[in-house]
Design a protein around this motif. Structure first.
Motif, mmCIF file in Angstrom:
data_model
loop_
_atom_site.group_PDB
_atom_site.id
_atom_site.type_symbol
_atom_site.label_atom_id
_atom_site.label_comp_id
_atom_site.label_asym_id
_atom_site.label_seq_id
_atom_site.Cartn_x
_atom_site.Cartn_y
_atom_site.Cartn_z
ATOM 1 N N LYS A 24 41.815 -17.576 -1.264
ATOM 2 C CA LYS A 24 43.260 -17.472 -1.079
ATOM 3 C C LYS A 24 43.963 -17.119 -2.390
ATOM 4 O O LYS A 24 44.917 -16.339 -2.396
ATOM 5 N N ARG A 25 43.462 -17.694 -3.488
ATOM 6 C CA ARG A 25 44.050 -17.354 -4.792
ATOM 7 C C ARG A 25 43.788 -15.881 -5.125
ATOM 8 O O ARG A 25 44.677 -15.167 -5.595
ATOM 9 N N GLY A 26 42.538 -15.439 -4.874
ATOM 10 C CA GLY A 26 42.196 -14.035 -5.121
ATOM 11 C C GLY A 26 43.003 -13.094 -4.243
ATOM 12 O O GLY A 26 43.436 -12.025 -4.694
ATOM 13 N N HIS A 27 43.219 -13.498 -2.986
ATOM 14 C CA HIS A 27 44.017 -12.682 -2.072
ATOM 15 C C HIS A 27 45.445 -12.520 -2.577
ATOM 16 O O HIS A 27 46.007 -11.414 -2.547
ATOM 17 N N LYS A 28 46.026 -13.605 -3.071
ATOM 18 C CA LYS A 28 47.401 -13.538 -3.581
ATOM 19 C C LYS A 28 47.489 -12.624 -4.814
ATOM 20 O O LYS A 28 48.407 -11.801 -4.930
ATOM 21 N N LEU A 29 46.521 -12.756 -5.717
ATOM 22 C CA LEU A 29 46.525 -11.926 -6.924
ATOM 23 C C LEU A 29 46.357 -10.452 -6.568
ATOM 24 O O LEU A 29 47.058 -9.587 -7.124
ATOM 25 N N LEU A 30 45.432 -10.162 -5.661
ATOM 26 C CA LEU A 30 45.220 -8.774 -5.260
ATOM 27 C C LEU A 30 46.432 -8.208 -4.520
ATOM 28 O O LEU A 30 46.784 -7.040 -4.695
ATOM 29 N N GLU A 36 52.640 -4.215 -6.882
ATOM 30 C CA GLU A 36 53.110 -3.642 -8.146
ATOM 31 C C GLU A 36 52.596 -2.216 -8.320
ATOM 32 O O GLU A 36 53.333 -1.342 -8.808
ATOM 33 N N LEU A 37 51.342 -1.980 -7.940
ATOM 34 C CA LEU A 37 50.810 -0.620 -7.997
ATOM 35 C C LEU A 37 51.607 0.320 -7.096
ATOM 36 O O LEU A 37 51.913 1.457 -7.492
ATOM 37 N N MET A 38 51.954 -0.151 -5.910
ATOM 38 C CA MET A 38 52.736 0.666 -4.991
ATOM 39 C C MET A 38 54.112 0.970 -5.564
ATOM 40 O O MET A 38 54.611 2.099 -5.446
ATOM 41 N N ARG A 39 54.723 -0.026 -6.199
ATOM 42 C CA ARG A 39 56.056 0.188 -6.787
ATOM 43 C C ARG A 39 56.003 1.265 -7.872
ATOM 44 O O ARG A 39 56.812 2.197 -7.873
ATOM 45 N N ILE A 98 47.358 0.675 -16.691
ATOM 46 C CA ILE A 98 48.439 0.348 -15.752
ATOM 47 C C ILE A 98 47.839 -0.535 -14.666
ATOM 48 O O ILE A 98 47.118 -0.060 -13.789
ATOM 49 N N MET A 99 48.084 -1.842 -14.740
ATOM 50 C CA MET A 99 47.575 -2.786 -13.739
ATOM 51 C C MET A 99 46.054 -2.632 -13.552
ATOM 52 O O MET A 99 45.548 -2.497 -12.437
ATOM 53 N N SER A 100 45.316 -2.623 -14.678
ATOM 54 C CA SER A 100 43.858 -2.499 -14.690
ATOM 55 C C SER A 100 43.372 -1.128 -14.240
ATOM 56 O O SER A 100 42.187 -0.957 -13.923
ATOM 57 N N LEU A 156 44.661 8.795 -9.700
ATOM 58 C CA LEU A 156 43.879 7.603 -10.050
ATOM 59 C C LEU A 156 44.513 6.342 -9.469
ATOM 60 O O LEU A 156 43.812 5.447 -8.994
ATOM 61 N N MET A 157 45.843 6.260 -9.494
ATOM 62 C CA MET A 157 46.522 5.092 -8.935
ATOM 63 C C MET A 157 46.368 5.028 -7.433
ATOM 64 O O MET A 157 46.220 3.949 -6.853
ATOM 65 N N ALA A 158 46.388 6.186 -6.767
ATOM 66 C CA ALA A 158 46.199 6.208 -5.313
ATOM 67 C C ALA A 158 44.805 5.698 -4.947
ATOM 68 O O ALA A 158 44.637 4.949 -3.972
ATOM 69 N N ASP A 159 43.787 6.096 -5.729
ATOM 70 C CA ASP A 159 42.420 5.608 -5.490
ATOM 71 C C ASP A 159 42.350 4.088 -5.671
ATOM 72 O O ASP A 159 41.711 3.385 -4.870
ATOM 73 N N GLU A 160 43.006 3.571 -6.718
ATOM 74 C CA GLU A 160 42.976 2.129 -6.978
ATOM 75 C C GLU A 160 43.741 1.357 -5.906
ATOM 76 O O GLU A 160 43.323 0.267 -5.494
ATOM 77 N N ILE A 161 44.848 1.923 -5.432
ATOM 78 C CA ILE A 161 45.621 1.275 -4.357
ATOM 79 C C ILE A 161 44.775 1.166 -3.099
ATOM 80 O O ILE A 161 44.779 0.132 -2.417
ATOM 81 N N GLU A 162 44.017 2.213 -2.784
ATOM 82 C CA GLU A 162 43.165 2.193 -1.594
ATOM 83 C C GLU A 162 42.056 1.149 -1.735
ATOM 84 O O GLU A 162 41.767 0.404 -0.790
ATOM 85 N N LYS A 163 41.437 1.073 -2.927
ATOM 86 C CA LYS A 163 40.396 0.063 -3.160
ATOM 87 C C LYS A 163 40.983 -1.343 -3.032
ATOM 88 O O LYS A 163 40.377 -2.231 -2.416
ATOM 89 N N THR A 164 42.140 -1.562 -3.630
ATOM 90 C CA THR A 164 42.777 -2.873 -3.588
ATOM 91 C C THR A 164 43.165 -3.235 -2.161
ATOM 92 O O THR A 164 43.011 -4.387 -1.735
#
Length: 213
Positions: A24-30, A36-39, A98-100, A156-164
């Motif tokens: 649950k903690r990991g879910h909240k962080l992700l 933030e990545l989407m913003r 930018i956000m890892s 690159l951010m779009a790829d990371e957003i999809e992974k997240t």
């Protein structure tokens, strides 16, 4: 939801509860990271679209001027004009976080090949359209290079957003429900075993009382 294949013991129950807290903690962080990545991604996309429209508009204008110039000028003259570029571009590539997400930070340096860096040609061989075309293409160069950096960052951010997003969904719709279902099953099983043990103890006591009589 299919529960996990574990033994219904108190030790397993304790482990599963710890895993549930961590999940649950990991879910909240992700989820916070995803938001933030989407913003930032939306801001970059807006900037990218505005810059792309501007760059395309100026490139189209420059190419129109060039086509008009080419229609009235000698082809050999145009080939000679663009054979040796008056400028060279040096790229200094680094990274920023930018956000890892490590995205490129491109620093372009436009160097003049010589002191008289402008295109040199005679007025008798040229026309106003070639002047306009050269000026428009030179003017758009800096924004064109900046557009390259922004578009790569967006990719690159779009790829990371999809992974997240996949990780968030895996935790939210699979792992956390599985853990909760398994915890509930073990608790019910332990309570059932406890009630059965109490019932057996009571029966043994009743049998002891009857034997004394």
């Amino acid at each position: 939801m299919v529960r996990l294949n574990v033994k219904p013991t108190r030790m397993e129950l304790s482990k599963l509860k710890q895993r549930l807290v961590v999940s649950k903690r990991g879910h909240k962080l992700l989820k916070d990271k995803q938001d933030e990545l989407m913003r930032q991604f939306i801001e970059l996309i807006r900037k990218n679209n505005e810059l792309r429209d501007s760059v395309e508009e100026r490139l189209i204008a420059g190419m129109k001027s060039f086509v008009l110039a080419k229609a009235t000028l000698n082809e050999a003259f145009i080939e000679e004009l663009v054979a040796i570029p008056p400028q060279s571009v040096t790229l200094d590539l680094s990274e920023k976080n930018i956000m890892s997400v490590y995205v490129p930070e491109m620093n372009f340096t436009v160097e003049e090949q010589n002191k008289e860096s402008d295109f040199k040609y005679g007025y008798l061989n040229s026309n106003s359209e070639i002047d306009e075309s050269v000026d428009q293409i030179e003017d758009v160069l800096e924004d064109l290079l900046l557009l390259t950096e922004i578009e790569k960052t967006c990719q690159l951010m779009a790829d990371e957003i999809e992974k997240t997003r996949r990780r968030v969904n895996a935790l939210e719709y699979r792992m956390i429900p599985q853990l909760e279902e398994t915890i509930y099953y073990i608790e019910m099983k332990l309570e059932e075993n406890e009630r059965a043990s109490i019932t057996r103890i009571m029966k043994v006591k009743d049998m002891g009382k009857k034997d004394k009589k």
